[in-house]
Write a protein that holds these residues in place. Structure first.
Motif, short mmCIF file in Angstrom:
data_model
loop_
_atom_site.label_atom_id
_atom_site.label_comp_id
_atom_site.label_asym_id
_atom_site.label_seq_id
_atom_site.Cartn_x
_atom_site.Cartn_y
_atom_site.Cartn_z
N ASP A 5 0.82 -1.21 0.00
CA ASP A 5 0.00 0.00 0.00
C ASP A 5 0.85 1.26 0.00
O ASP A 5 0.36 2.35 0.28
CB ASP A 5 -0.93 0.01 1.21
CG ASP A 5 -0.18 -0.05 2.54
OD1 ASP A 5 1.07 -0.14 2.52
OD2 ASP A 5 -0.84 -0.02 3.59
N TYR A 6 2.13 1.11 -0.31
CA TYR A 6 3.10 2.20 -0.16
C TYR A 6 3.78 2.44 -1.52
O TYR A 6 4.41 1.54 -2.06
CB TYR A 6 4.10 1.79 0.91
CG TYR A 6 5.27 2.71 1.19
CD1 TYR A 6 5.30 4.03 0.79
CD2 TYR A 6 6.36 2.23 1.90
CE1 TYR A 6 6.37 4.85 1.08
CE2 TYR A 6 7.46 3.04 2.20
CZ TYR A 6 7.45 4.34 1.78
OH TYR A 6 8.53 5.14 2.06
N LEU A 7 3.62 3.65 -2.07
CA LEU A 7 4.18 3.99 -3.38
C LEU A 7 5.25 5.04 -3.22
O LEU A 7 5.01 6.12 -2.68
CB LEU A 7 3.07 4.51 -4.30
CG LEU A 7 3.50 4.84 -5.74
CD1 LEU A 7 3.89 3.56 -6.49
CD2 LEU A 7 2.38 5.57 -6.48
N ARG A 8 6.45 4.73 -3.70
CA ARG A 8 7.54 5.70 -3.74
C ARG A 8 7.50 6.37 -5.11
O ARG A 8 7.60 5.70 -6.14
CB ARG A 8 8.88 5.02 -3.48
CG ARG A 8 8.98 4.40 -2.09
CD ARG A 8 10.28 3.68 -1.88
NE ARG A 8 11.41 4.60 -1.79
CZ ARG A 8 11.93 5.03 -0.66
NH1 ARG A 8 11.42 4.65 0.50
NH2 ARG A 8 12.95 5.86 -0.65
N LYS A 58 -0.15 5.18 1.18
CA LYS A 58 1.05 5.82 1.73
C LYS A 58 1.97 6.19 0.57
O LYS A 58 2.22 5.37 -0.31
CB LYS A 58 1.77 4.86 2.69
CG LYS A 58 0.88 4.40 3.83
CD LYS A 58 1.53 3.25 4.59
CE LYS A 58 0.58 2.72 5.67
NZ LYS A 58 1.15 1.53 6.36
N PHE A 59 2.46 7.42 0.60
CA PHE A 59 3.24 7.92 -0.53
C PHE A 59 4.52 8.60 -0.03
O PHE A 59 4.51 9.30 0.98
CB PHE A 59 2.40 8.91 -1.35
CG PHE A 59 1.06 8.37 -1.74
CD1 PHE A 59 0.96 7.38 -2.71
CD2 PHE A 59 -0.11 8.80 -1.12
CE1 PHE A 59 -0.28 6.85 -3.08
CE2 PHE A 59 -1.34 8.28 -1.46
CZ PHE A 59 -1.43 7.30 -2.44
N ARG A 60 5.59 8.38 -0.77
CA ARG A 60 6.86 9.04 -0.47
C ARG A 60 7.39 9.67 -1.75
O ARG A 60 7.48 9.00 -2.79
CB ARG A 60 7.90 8.07 0.09
CG ARG A 60 9.28 8.72 0.29
CD ARG A 60 10.25 7.79 0.99
NE ARG A 60 9.87 7.55 2.37
CZ ARG A 60 10.21 8.34 3.38
NH1 ARG A 60 10.92 9.44 3.17
NH2 ARG A 60 9.84 8.04 4.61
N LEU A 61 7.76 10.95 -1.69
CA LEU A 61 8.29 11.67 -2.83
C LEU A 61 9.82 11.59 -2.79
O LEU A 61 10.44 11.92 -1.79
CB LEU A 61 7.83 13.12 -2.79
CG LEU A 61 6.31 13.31 -2.72
CD1 LEU A 61 5.96 14.79 -2.64
CD2 LEU A 61 5.61 12.66 -3.90
N THR A 62 10.40 11.15 -3.92
CA THR A 62 11.84 10.96 -3.99
C THR A 62 12.37 11.57 -5.29
O THR A 62 11.66 12.27 -6.00
CB THR A 62 12.20 9.46 -3.95
OG1 THR A 62 11.81 8.83 -5.19
CG2 THR A 62 11.53 8.74 -2.80
N PRO A 83 -8.26 12.73 0.38
CA PRO A 83 -8.82 12.15 1.61
C PRO A 83 -8.29 10.76 1.92
O PRO A 83 -8.27 10.34 3.07
CB PRO A 83 -10.33 12.13 1.34
CG PRO A 83 -10.48 12.28 -0.14
CD PRO A 83 -9.31 13.07 -0.61
N GLN A 84 -7.82 10.04 0.90
CA GLN A 84 -7.33 8.68 1.14
C GLN A 84 -5.86 8.63 1.57
O GLN A 84 -5.36 7.57 1.94
CB GLN A 84 -7.49 7.82 -0.14
CG GLN A 84 -8.93 7.68 -0.62
CD GLN A 84 -9.33 8.80 -1.58
OE1 GLN A 84 -8.64 9.82 -1.71
NE2 GLN A 84 -10.45 8.61 -2.27
N THR A 85 -5.16 9.76 1.49
CA THR A 85 -3.75 9.77 1.87
C THR A 85 -3.60 9.59 3.37
O THR A 85 -4.00 10.44 4.16
CB THR A 85 -3.08 11.10 1.43
OG1 THR A 85 -3.15 11.23 0.01
CG2 THR A 85 -1.62 11.12 1.87
N GLU A 86 -3.00 8.46 3.76
CA GLU A 86 -2.77 8.18 5.18
C GLU A 86 -1.39 8.64 5.63
O GLU A 86 -1.20 8.93 6.82
CB GLU A 86 -2.92 6.68 5.44
CG GLU A 86 -4.32 6.15 5.22
CD GLU A 86 -4.42 4.66 5.46
OE1 GLU A 86 -3.38 4.04 5.82
OE2 GLU A 86 -5.51 4.09 5.27
N ASP A 87 -0.46 8.70 4.70
CA ASP A 87 0.90 9.09 5.07
C ASP A 87 1.59 9.67 3.84
O ASP A 87 1.50 9.12 2.74
CB ASP A 87 1.68 7.87 5.57
CG ASP A 87 3.07 8.24 6.05
OD1 ASP A 87 3.18 8.90 7.10
OD2 ASP A 87 4.06 7.89 5.37
#
Length: 329
Positions: A5-8, A58-62, A83-87
């Motif tokens: 569920d985590y996209l970089r 969950k999203f991380r910007l790199t 609204p769906q962004t948890e992190d």
């Protein structure tokens, strides 16, 4: 496997540093043309119509270096407001952070990882490929600004390179004693600079833990992050120590992430090139988002087979076709 569920998300493949472990020294990289980068609008469309519907939260910007991407603060605000962004987090080298930390925080960013591979300015400049005025002070100013603004947790990433910065492990670990900072030691990988990897190789995380343990002691921490780090703590310390051991202690069963490159390629495994999907071309050709969702769902199903656990790189020659900066760290 964990739920994926985590996209970089890589925002750009360019960087204002040229770190040894990320970009081969003396090699001209074929940078992505600006028109080939996913636009902010395309990225938000992919999040809304493809990634969020299949379960990413969950999203991380790199990057490259995400802070050199035009409009990065606006993009942070747009993703944070979904609204769906948890992190929502970011990984940066910190060089431009001092002037941007408050704006990023105000836009909704709450977690940040900053690369700090050395506390010695000369070693730091050697690692980042800098031959001019030292960049260590400005990077340290960025770290202090992030701390002052209120980023919590504030994480420092350290790629440990034998014979380069491995003698500083104890000094870097000591940063966590009096500060609520979280230092992450990362085993050097064969992506980005294969020649240096072959020459220097890597140091197992357990060896680093033993060195720290012999100085202060070391206990497992109750703190857990979104990633694969094994988290420990010096007894009584305010912060934590994490060890990302992709070479010595396979964590594929705990993997919960995929990577989206700046030009729109979805990569299910950092160390395996199998199964990549070109989402940007499909999006620009008007492919129905429902079909893209089905492709991503299928990739999620076969990810356990693609993961690097079997030590299959998915390459024909054993050499990765993209550097770390091109994949998105």
């Amino acid at each position: 496997m964990n739920k994926v569920d985590y996209l970089r998300i890589s925002l750009i493949d360019r960087c204002n540093f040229r770190c040894q472990y990320c970009m081969p020294e003396g090699v001209e990289l074929d940078y992505i043309l600006r028109q080939e980068l996913l636009t902010n609008e395309e990225l938000i469309a992919l999040l809304k119509e493809v990634f969020i519907p299949v379960g990413f939260r969950k999203f991380r910007l790199t990057g490259g270096e995400p802070l050199i991407r035009p409009g990065v603060v606006d993009l942070v605000r747009d993703i944070a407001s979904l609204p769906q962004t948890e992190d929502l987090a970011m990984t940066t080298n910190g060089f431009l952070l001092a002037d941007m930390a408050q704006d990023l925080y105000d836009a909704g960013l709450r977690r940040i990882n900053i690369s700090l591979d050395s506390l010695d300015p000369q070693t730091f400049d050697k690692i980042i490929g800098n031959r001019g005025r030292s960049r260590w002070e400005k990077t340290w100013a960025g770290i202090r600004a992030a701390h002052r603004v209120g980023f919590d947790p504030l994480k420092l990433n350290v790629v440990v390179i034998p014979g380069v910065n491995d003698k500083e492990v104890e000094n870097l670990a000591a940063l966590t004693i009096d500060r609520n900072w979280h230092v992450r030691f990362i085993e050097f990988m064969p992506i980005g600079n294969a020649a240096l990897f072959s020459d220097r190789a890597w140091i197992p995380s357990e060896e680093l833990r033993q060195r720290i343990r012999s100085n202060w002691g070391l206990v497992e921490s109750d703190v857990r992050g979104n990633g694969p780090a094994d988290v420990f703590q010096i007894p009584g310390a305010k912060g934590t120590l994490g060890f990302i051991s992709q070479m010595s202690e396979c964590f594929c069963d705990r993997c919960n992430r995929m990577r989206l490159s700046a030009d729109g390629w979805l990569r299910p495994c950092l160390l395996n090139e199998t199964g990549q999907i070109d989402l940007k071309t499909a999006l620009r050709c008007g492919i129905d988002p429902a079909k893209l969702r089905e492709k991503v769902r299928y990739l999620l199903q076969i990810k356990p087979e693609i993961n690097f656990k079997q030590r299959d790189s998915g390459t024909k020659t054993g050499i990765y076709t993209r550097t770390m900066s091109q994949i998105g760290g």
